[in-house]
Design a protein around this motif. Structure first.
Motif, PDB file in Angstrom:
ATOM      1  N   ARG A  33      71.047 -60.111   2.664  1.00 45.92           N
ATOM      2  CA  ARG A  33      71.049 -60.966   3.856  1.00 45.92           C
ATOM      3  C   ARG A  33      72.226 -60.631   4.768  1.00 45.92           C
ATOM      4  O   ARG A  33      72.090 -60.633   5.994  1.00 45.92           O
ATOM      5  CB  ARG A  33      71.036 -62.434   3.465  1.00 45.92           C
ATOM      6  N   ARG A  34      73.348 -60.326   4.186  1.00 43.48           N
ATOM      7  CA  ARG A  34      74.492 -59.895   5.004  1.00 43.48           C
ATOM      8  C   ARG A  34      74.204 -58.540   5.634  1.00 43.48           C
ATOM      9  O   ARG A  34      74.571 -58.288   6.783  1.00 43.48           O
ATOM     10  CB  ARG A  34      75.759 -59.826   4.160  1.00 43.48           C
ATOM     11  N   ASP A  35      73.556 -57.648   4.861  1.00 47.09           N
ATOM     12  CA  ASP A  35      73.201 -56.343   5.421  1.00 47.09           C
ATOM     13  C   ASP A  35      72.258 -56.494   6.608  1.00 47.09           C
ATOM     14  O   ASP A  35      72.391 -55.788   7.605  1.00 47.09           O
ATOM     15  CB  ASP A  35      72.575 -55.447   4.353  1.00 47.09           C
ATOM     16  N   ILE A  36      71.332 -57.425   6.516  1.00 54.53           N
ATOM     17  CA  ILE A  36      70.423 -57.691   7.638  1.00 54.53           C
ATOM     18  C   ILE A  36      71.208 -58.194   8.837  1.00 54.53           C
ATOM     19  O   ILE A  36      71.028 -57.708   9.959  1.00 54.53           O
ATOM     20  CB  ILE A  36      69.318 -58.684   7.226  1.00 54.53           C
ATOM     21  N   GLU A  37      72.082 -59.151   8.618  1.00 56.80           N
ATOM     22  CA  GLU A  37      72.876 -59.690   9.737  1.00 56.80           C
ATOM     23  C   GLU A  37      73.732 -58.604  10.370  1.00 56.80           C
ATOM     24  O   GLU A  37      73.850 -58.538  11.591  1.00 56.80           O
ATOM     25  CB  GLU A  37      73.734 -60.866   9.264  1.00 56.80           C
ATOM     26  N   ARG A  38      74.301 -57.742   9.544  1.00 54.10           N
ATOM     27  CA  ARG A  38      75.109 -56.650  10.089  1.00 54.10           C
ATOM     28  C   ARG A  38      74.252 -55.716  10.937  1.00 54.10           C
ATOM     29  O   ARG A  38      74.659 -55.282  12.017  1.00 54.10           O
ATOM     30  CB  ARG A  38      75.774 -55.875   8.952  1.00 54.10           C
ATOM     31  N   LYS A  39      73.065 -55.386  10.431  1.00 55.06           N
ATOM     32  CA  LYS A  39      72.190 -54.465  11.169  1.00 55.06           C
ATOM     33  C   LYS A  39      71.779 -55.064  12.505  1.00 55.06           C
ATOM     34  O   LYS A  39      71.651 -54.341  13.495  1.00 55.06           O
ATOM     35  CB  LYS A  39      70.951 -54.110  10.335  1.00 55.06           C
ATOM     36  N   LEU A  40      71.583 -56.348  12.559  1.00 50.41           N
ATOM     37  CA  LEU A  40      71.149 -56.986  13.804  1.00 50.41           C
ATOM     38  C   LEU A  40      72.212 -56.934  14.896  1.00 50.41           C
ATOM     39  O   LEU A  40      71.915 -57.170  16.060  1.00 50.41           O
ATOM     40  CB  LEU A  40      70.692 -58.423  13.547  1.00 50.41           C
ATOM     41  N   THR A  41      73.438 -56.549  14.542  1.00 54.81           N
ATOM     42  CA  THR A  41      74.497 -56.419  15.543  1.00 54.81           C
ATOM     43  C   THR A  41      74.620 -54.997  16.070  1.00 54.81           C
ATOM     44  O   THR A  41      75.336 -54.768  17.051  1.00 54.81           O
ATOM     45  CB  THR A  41      75.869 -56.865  14.987  1.00 54.81           C
ATOM     46  N   VAL A  42      73.965 -54.031  15.416  1.00 54.98           N
ATOM     47  CA  VAL A  42      74.073 -52.626  15.804  1.00 54.98           C
ATOM     48  C   VAL A  42      72.689 -51.992  15.777  1.00 54.98           C
ATOM     49  O   VAL A  42      72.062 -51.900  14.727  1.00 54.98           O
ATOM     50  CB  VAL A  42      75.008 -51.852  14.850  1.00 54.98           C
ATOM     51  N   GLN A  43      72.191 -51.603  16.911  1.00 61.30           N
ATOM     52  CA  GLN A  43      70.893 -50.940  17.044  1.00 61.30           C
ATOM     53  C   GLN A  43      69.764 -51.694  16.322  1.00 61.30           C
ATOM     54  O   GLN A  43      69.044 -51.122  15.508  1.00 61.30           O
ATOM     55  CB  GLN A  43      70.968 -49.490  16.540  1.00 61.30           C
ATOM     56  N   PRO A  44      69.579 -52.966  16.641  1.00 64.76           N
ATOM     57  CA  PRO A  44      68.517 -53.730  15.976  1.00 64.76           C
ATOM     58  C   PRO A  44      67.120 -53.168  16.241  1.00 64.76           C
ATOM     59  O   PRO A  44      66.202 -53.401  15.450  1.00 64.76           O
ATOM     60  CB  PRO A  44      68.676 -55.140  16.549  1.00 64.76           C
ATOM     61  N   GLU A  45      66.977 -52.394  17.305  1.00 60.64           N
ATOM     62  CA  GLU A  45      65.679 -51.784  17.611  1.00 60.64           C
ATOM     63  C   GLU A  45      65.292 -50.710  16.581  1.00 60.64           C
ATOM     64  O   GLU A  45      64.136 -50.270  16.535  1.00 60.64           O
ATOM     65  CB  GLU A  45      65.679 -51.188  19.017  1.00 60.64           C
ATOM     66  N   LEU A  46      66.242 -50.320  15.734  1.00 56.37           N
ATOM     67  CA  LEU A  46      65.967 -49.350  14.682  1.00 56.37           C
ATOM     68  C   LEU A  46      65.806 -50.012  13.309  1.00 56.37           C
ATOM     69  O   LEU A  46      65.873 -49.348  12.277  1.00 56.37           O
ATOM     70  CB  LEU A  46      67.066 -48.283  14.635  1.00 56.37           C
ATOM     71  N   VAL A  57      54.683 -58.826   5.725  1.00 52.19           N
ATOM     72  CA  VAL A  57      55.521 -57.635   5.672  1.00 52.19           C
ATOM     73  C   VAL A  57      55.153 -56.815   4.436  1.00 52.19           C
ATOM     74  O   VAL A  57      55.174 -57.318   3.317  1.00 52.19           O
ATOM     75  CB  VAL A  57      57.016 -58.011   5.643  1.00 52.19           C
ATOM     76  N   VAL A  58      54.796 -55.546   4.664  1.00 52.53           N
ATOM     77  CA  VAL A  58      54.437 -54.647   3.568  1.00 52.53           C
ATOM     78  C   VAL A  58      55.355 -53.436   3.500  1.00 52.53           C
ATOM     79  O   VAL A  58      55.257 -52.622   2.577  1.00 52.53           O
ATOM     80  CB  VAL A  58      52.955 -54.203   3.661  1.00 52.53           C
ATOM     81  N   GLY A  59      56.254 -53.312   4.460  1.00 49.98           N
ATOM     82  CA  GLY A  59      57.222 -52.226   4.477  1.00 49.98           C
ATOM     83  C   GLY A  59      58.367 -52.588   5.399  1.00 49.98           C
ATOM     84  O   GLY A  59      58.214 -53.420   6.293  1.00 49.98           O
ATOM     85  N   ALA A  60      59.513 -51.973   5.163  1.00 53.44           N
ATOM     86  CA  ALA A  60      60.682 -52.237   6.007  1.00 53.44           C
ATOM     87  C   ALA A  60      61.665 -51.092   5.862  1.00 53.44           C
ATOM     88  O   ALA A  60      61.712 -50.430   4.817  1.00 53.44           O
ATOM     89  CB  ALA A  60      61.359 -53.554   5.613  1.00 53.44           C
ATOM     90  N   GLY A  61      62.438 -50.869   6.910  1.00 54.25           N
ATOM     91  CA  GLY A  61      63.485 -49.867   6.850  1.00 54.25           C
ATOM     92  C   GLY A  61      64.450 -50.005   8.007  1.00 54.25           C
ATOM     93  O   GLY A  61      64.109 -50.552   9.052  1.00 54.25           O
ATOM     94  N   MET A  62      65.648 -49.525   7.783  1.00 58.26           N
ATOM     95  CA  MET A  62      66.688 -49.531   8.802  1.00 58.26           C
ATOM     96  C   MET A  62      67.072 -48.096   9.114  1.00 58.26           C
ATOM     97  O   MET A  62      67.170 -47.269   8.205  1.00 58.26           O
ATOM     98  CB  MET A  62      67.948 -50.227   8.283  1.00 58.26           C
ATOM     99  N   ALA A  63      67.313 -47.811  10.363  1.00 56.38           N
ATOM    100  CA  ALA A  63      67.853 -46.515  10.757  1.00 56.38           C
ATOM    101  C   ALA A  63      68.994 -46.758  11.732  1.00 56.38           C
ATOM    102  O   ALA A  63      69.140 -47.856  12.283  1.00 56.38           O
ATOM    103  CB  ALA A  63      66.775 -45.648  11.405  1.00 56.38           C
ATOM    104  N   GLY A  64      69.790 -45.742  11.933  1.00 55.71           N
ATOM    105  CA  GLY A  64      70.888 -45.844  12.880  1.00 55.71           C
ATOM    106  C   GLY A  64      71.324 -44.456  13.311  1.00 55.71           C
ATOM    107  O   GLY A  64      70.983 -43.452  12.687  1.00 55.71           O
ATOM    108  N   PHE A  65      72.069 -44.415  14.395  1.00 56.89           N
ATOM    109  CA  PHE A  65      72.596 -43.167  14.939  1.00 56.89           C
ATOM    110  C   PHE A  65      74.022 -43.417  15.369  1.00 56.89           C
ATOM    111  O   PHE A  65      74.292 -44.318  16.166  1.00 56.89           O
ATOM    112  CB  PHE A  65      71.736 -42.700  16.113  1.00 56.89           C
ATOM    113  N   ASP A  66      74.945 -42.617  14.842  1.00 58.91           N
ATOM    114  CA  ASP A  66      76.363 -42.821  15.147  1.00 58.91           C
ATOM    115  C   ASP A  66      76.885 -41.860  16.218  1.00 58.91           C
ATOM    116  O   ASP A  66      78.079 -41.777  16.448  1.00 58.91           O
ATOM    117  CB  ASP A  66      77.202 -42.710  13.874  1.00 58.91           C
ATOM    118  N   GLY A  67      75.971 -41.122  16.861  1.00 57.90           N
ATOM    119  CA  GLY A  67      76.370 -40.148  17.855  1.00 57.90           C
ATOM    120  C   GLY A  67      76.482 -38.744  17.282  1.00 57.90           C
ATOM    121  O   GLY A  67      76.549 -37.767  18.018  1.00 57.90           O
TER     122      GLY A  67
END
Length: 142
Positions: A33-46, A57-67
């Motif tokens: 749950r903390r990981d979700i909250e953290r992700k929602l502050t940085v590139q939530p569209e990913l 919900v049958v699948g989920a994943g997080m992605a990000g780009f640091d430059g």
């Protein structure tokens, strides 16, 4: 069966955590749950979910780009749907979205010994980078 991939919504939280638990991605030192909250502050569209016709919900994943590099974390497909192509669909979506924002390379980590998942990523063209992943927790979750 058809699935729709969409951006995560806060109302998906319980279902996503349950999915990650069912896929054995959750570890005691990472509060999902903390990981979700953290992700929602940085590139939530990913932060993406796949839903079925009933909006379950049958699948989920997080992605990000640091430059410099892109990363995929917490990719999970409901166990009874693994092998259905949904994981490939997620990865294709992440690759397209990351390439569109200029990401030159996508990295991911797989826990040692998880041969099934290693085989999945290798079938998509991912190769070992022959690096050692190191980590240091800066903010404890417990």
């Amino acid at each position: 069966m058809q699935y729709a991939i969409r951006t995560f919504a806060r109302t998906d939280t319980d279902a996503v955590v349950a999915l990650w638990e069912a896929c054995r991605l959750v570890r005691p030192w990472n509060d999902p749950r903390r990981d979700i909250e953290r992700k929602l502050t940085v590139q939530p569209e990913l932060f993406l979910v796949a839903v079925d016709a009933d909006d379950a919900v049958v699948g989920a994943g997080m992605a990000g780009f640091d430059g410099h590099r892109g990363w995929v974390n917490y990719l999970a497909v409901r166990p009874d749907l693994q092998g259905s192509g949904l994981g490939r669909t997620f990865m294709r979506e992440f690759e397209q979205r990351l390439a569109a924002i200029g990401c030159p390379k996508l990295n991911l980590q797989v826990r040692a010994g998880n041969e099934q998942v290693l085989g999945f990523y290798e079938s998509l063209g991912y190769e070992p980078d022959h690096t050692v992943s190191l980590g240091k927790r800066l903010i404890p979750d417990v």
